[in-house]
Design a protein around this motif. Structure first.
Motif, mmCIF file in Angstrom:
data_model
loop_
_atom_site.group_PDB
_atom_site.id
_atom_site.type_symbol
_atom_site.label_atom_id
_atom_site.label_comp_id
_atom_site.label_asym_id
_atom_site.label_seq_id
_atom_site.Cartn_x
_atom_site.Cartn_y
_atom_site.Cartn_z
ATOM 1 N N MET A 46 117.446 71.945 47.630
ATOM 2 C CA MET A 46 116.957 72.425 46.336
ATOM 3 C C MET A 46 116.377 73.832 46.471
ATOM 4 N N LEU A 47 115.617 74.081 47.559
ATOM 5 C CA LEU A 47 115.036 75.407 47.800
ATOM 6 C C LEU A 47 116.144 76.461 47.897
ATOM 7 N N PHE A 48 117.174 76.139 48.679
ATOM 8 C CA PHE A 48 118.290 77.076 48.841
ATOM 9 C C PHE A 48 118.974 77.333 47.503
ATOM 10 N N MET A 49 119.261 76.274 46.764
ATOM 11 C CA MET A 49 120.005 76.409 45.515
ATOM 12 C C MET A 49 119.182 77.188 44.493
ATOM 13 N N ARG A 50 117.884 76.904 44.456
ATOM 14 C CA ARG A 50 117.046 77.495 43.428
ATOM 15 C C ARG A 50 116.775 78.972 43.708
ATOM 16 N N TYR A 51 116.507 79.283 44.980
ATOM 17 C CA TYR A 51 116.071 80.648 45.288
ATOM 18 C C TYR A 51 117.150 81.487 45.971
ATOM 19 N N ASP A 52 118.371 80.945 46.087
ATOM 20 C CA ASP A 52 119.490 81.700 46.639
ATOM 21 C C ASP A 52 119.209 82.288 48.016
ATOM 22 N N PHE A 53 118.601 81.485 48.918
ATOM 23 C CA PHE A 53 118.389 81.959 50.281
ATOM 24 C C PHE A 53 119.690 81.917 51.065
ATOM 25 N N LEU A 54 119.810 82.762 52.088
ATOM 26 C CA LEU A 54 120.924 82.643 53.023
ATOM 27 C C LEU A 54 120.489 81.877 54.268
#
Lengths: 450, 450
Positions: free
Chosen positions: A220-228
């Motif tokens: 969810m963190l990756f999807m929400r904040y677009d981290f690589l």
């Protein structure tokens, strides 16, 4: 491109008759590991194992990692242990840990002995974290940078370490105790003059996660904040590893499958359809079906209760499946939209009254329209004077009831710490079947001479 | 971290009474754009517009991009045109194009006049591609490298271009005509000695996509092959732009929502739940409900057809909702699993017989178990001799029928180029309701003295 595995599957089928390992390697040289995995999933286990064994260790390992756990396990036991050890040795450590975790307990010890001690130690560290946690997804194999280093120092370090690290997008800056101080994209670094210090360009406002965070929350963190990539730190702020976005993508897909299954009252699980045997398929479905069947016998009780009404007015029975069905459908729509919104963190329990109001209004609007259609249908069947009106009012009431319940229960379940997808389409239909019958018969009782 | 927008929403609520723009900026300085967007979605439109206007243009633009299109449009018309022009100017071009696309037609021309001609030209180029295509997702703002350059040449170019390019993970190598020749991760480049030529380290086996590829297919490529970026090339192999993984993640989430909605017979759409008004909510649902209602009237016809049986044996009616409900549930499970497998490209039409065989066997197993429970339940109600047997056999037959149909229709629909999610849980229940009644009454007719 979309069905690349189909081409690979055909190749594989031909290759099952080929004994020359080099020919097999050559034929599959261009295929992506994920496509080879898909093709092996559809081949006979002994053919799959032989093809796998023919590949270079690095590719065979990557294919094994892409396979569903049960298939990987059944193939791995068909391979000589030294082959597995070679795979573990060349895989990224998080993948190696995942592969080892899928093997039978008794095979792990000897395998960990067979690979370099440093790798074995890293695998043991990763496996010490709970399953499906950030710790299991992370790699320790990335460059660490000191804040007083210059751009030139850093680039020289990277040149000296050539080939040692996996995909590097960000450089993580740590102090002597290994505590995370900041992060700098590699791209930012190469844009600077050679004598600029890392501390001057690093970003100190870093989002991190603890190693025991559930992989669904990590996703969810990756999807929400677009981290690589996302650094994993312990309670003291020490950098333990990093999770890369590409490792999270598989998690995203698995979690979506779980959510979709739950909405259809299928027991959650991440094995692809073809990797499940008949017995597993049945096991995944029977539990919920039985619960819903038992709950569904309530409809029998309701009908027995209103037996005299049914006896007196046969036309009543004619509309039962239609009214129940439409109620269930309308409720399933509301439940699905709200459950999805909860999964995306768009709705919280505080929104309950707002949501109920919206669903009541939507149910009223849709219910009235369907009720009117129901009136016309009932009127053309000429069954009983007054029955069309009963059908219309019941349909409206049942749809409102279904949408309100369908939207409210997921929010309530989420609040209680349960899974919002508890209110699956089947569960909702079952609930609406029994309660909708009561609404129908009570309205009939009120308006018809029964 | 998960509900960061809740904190932002509370802040926002307080800030609606604050007139000082700098105070607003300071308060929201740490908040992520996506969280501000979520908070604005829940605020009154005029408050949302005022908060947005108080932010720095770069941040305001990022927030606008994160908002659902309808909300972004209604906020944008409340802002002065020069503010929008400033946002467009600082956004990544793919985001700027998406934002412009959401604005009213008549606002676009003046806005394109107000921003630098080069940016306006790029936006016009992107907007010329079809909606939801790869062309709309790509950026043209990335470094292009020549194959005869050395590592040192390339690094010097990047230093000279400082700040010009967005996130760079791969370097794309093109010839003088702009044709894509190869790709090299920035990480690989910095590991090499300064005098090594790019052509010696570039990978020439590059997966690309055409600009008109549907964004869902682009997302599938990213998810399946774990790319971080994907080059978009025209038919002559000229590099037009690159799609970055983080731009695809939103597409993945939107497409998943679409799939989940379709499985519940909700008209597809990507607006979050709270961004839809009552009218839109009803519109999304009414179409399918009406179709299913009309199809559902078939159950009435069936019941009228067997009216004399119902008349003679009232106990028959008692089991109708239970048998129909269980059949619908079992079918929905099968349909959902198969539809998901098709969406993940795990199943193709050639698998039809294999799938039907598996579902028949699973249906038989589950149906027999449920049939046995149904027998016991029917027996305890002492309605008619023979009825328990009828219930048992009907339940078994209906479950087998439902799972087989539920699995077969999605594969068939996919083969015909339709959406496999056509066979939504509601559609399946409706189909099984009508056909299941026929099965039930025919078995009753055979075994009972009617």
């Amino acid at each position: 491109v979309r069905f690349a595995w189909e081409t690979v599957a055909e190749k594989l089928h031909r290759l099952t008759r080929v004994r020359d390992r080099r020919a097999i390697r050559r034929e599959l040289a261009d295929a992506e590991p994920v496509d080879i995995a898909e093709a092996i999933l559809r081949a006979k286990p002994e053919d799959g194992a032989r093809i796998l064994h023919a590949l270079e260790p690095a590719r065979a390992g990557e294919v094994l990692v892409e396979l569903p756990p049960s298939t990987a396990r059944s193939l791995a036991v068909k391979l000589p242990p030294d082959a597995i050890a070679r795979y573990l040795d060349v895989l990224e450590m998080d993948d190696a840990a995942a592969l080892l975790d899928e093997l039978p307990e008794e095979a792990r010890g000897p395998l960990l002995q067979a690979i370099p001690e440093q790798d074995a130690a890293e695998i043991r560290r990763l496996l010490a974290y709970p399953r499906e946690s950030a710790g299991r997804l992370m790699t320790e194999n990335f460059p660490r940078v000191q804040m007083h280093w210059t751009v030139d120092d850093t680039l020289r370090m990277l040149r000296d370490a050539k080939g040692k690290y996996g995909a590097t997008v960000y450089l993580y800056v740590v102090d002597d105790g290994g505590r995370l101080l900041g992060v700098c994209p590699l791209r930012r670094l190469v844009e600077e003059e050679p004598d600029v210090r890392v501390e001057a360009i690093m970003n100190t406002d870093v989002v991190t996660c603890p190693p025991d965070m559930d992989q669904e929350d990590v996703a969810m963190l990756f999807m929400r904040y677009d981290f690589l990539s996302l650094p994993v730190v312990d309670v003291d702020g020490r950098l333990l590893g990093i999770v890369m976005l590409d490792d999270v993508l598989d998690v995203v897909e698995e979690e979506e499958t779980e959510d979709i299954y739950r909405l259809a009252a299928v027991q959650s699980g991440r094995e692809p359809y073809l990797a499940l045997g008949i017995w597993s398929l049945a096991k995944r479905r029977f539990g919920w079906l039985l619960i819903l069947f038992i709950a569904g016998t309530l409809t029998g009780h309701v009908l027995l209760h209103y037996q005299s009404e049914l006896d007196q007015l046969l036309g009543l029975a004619v509309f039962i499946p239609l009214l129940m069905g439409t109620g269930g459908n309308a409720g399933a729509q509301a439940a699905t939209m709200v459950t999805r919104a909860i999964a995306l963190d768009e709705l919280v329990f505080r929104d309950l009254w707002r949501v109920l109001g919206r669903e009541f209004a939507t149910g009223l609007l849709v219910g009235l329209l369907l009720g009117a259609v129901g009136y016309l249908r009932a009127a053309t069947w000429h069954l009983t004077i007054g029955l069309p009106l009963v059908v219309m009012l019941s349909q409206t009431a049942i749809v409102i009831w279904a949408t309100t319940i369908g939207a409210g229960v997921p929010l309530l379940a989420h609040r209680l710490g349960w899974d919002p997808a508890l209110m699956s389409s089947p569960a909702l239909s079952t609930l609406v079947d029994a309660t909708g019958l009561v609404i129908y018969f009570e309205i009939a009782h009120l308006l018809l001479p029964l």
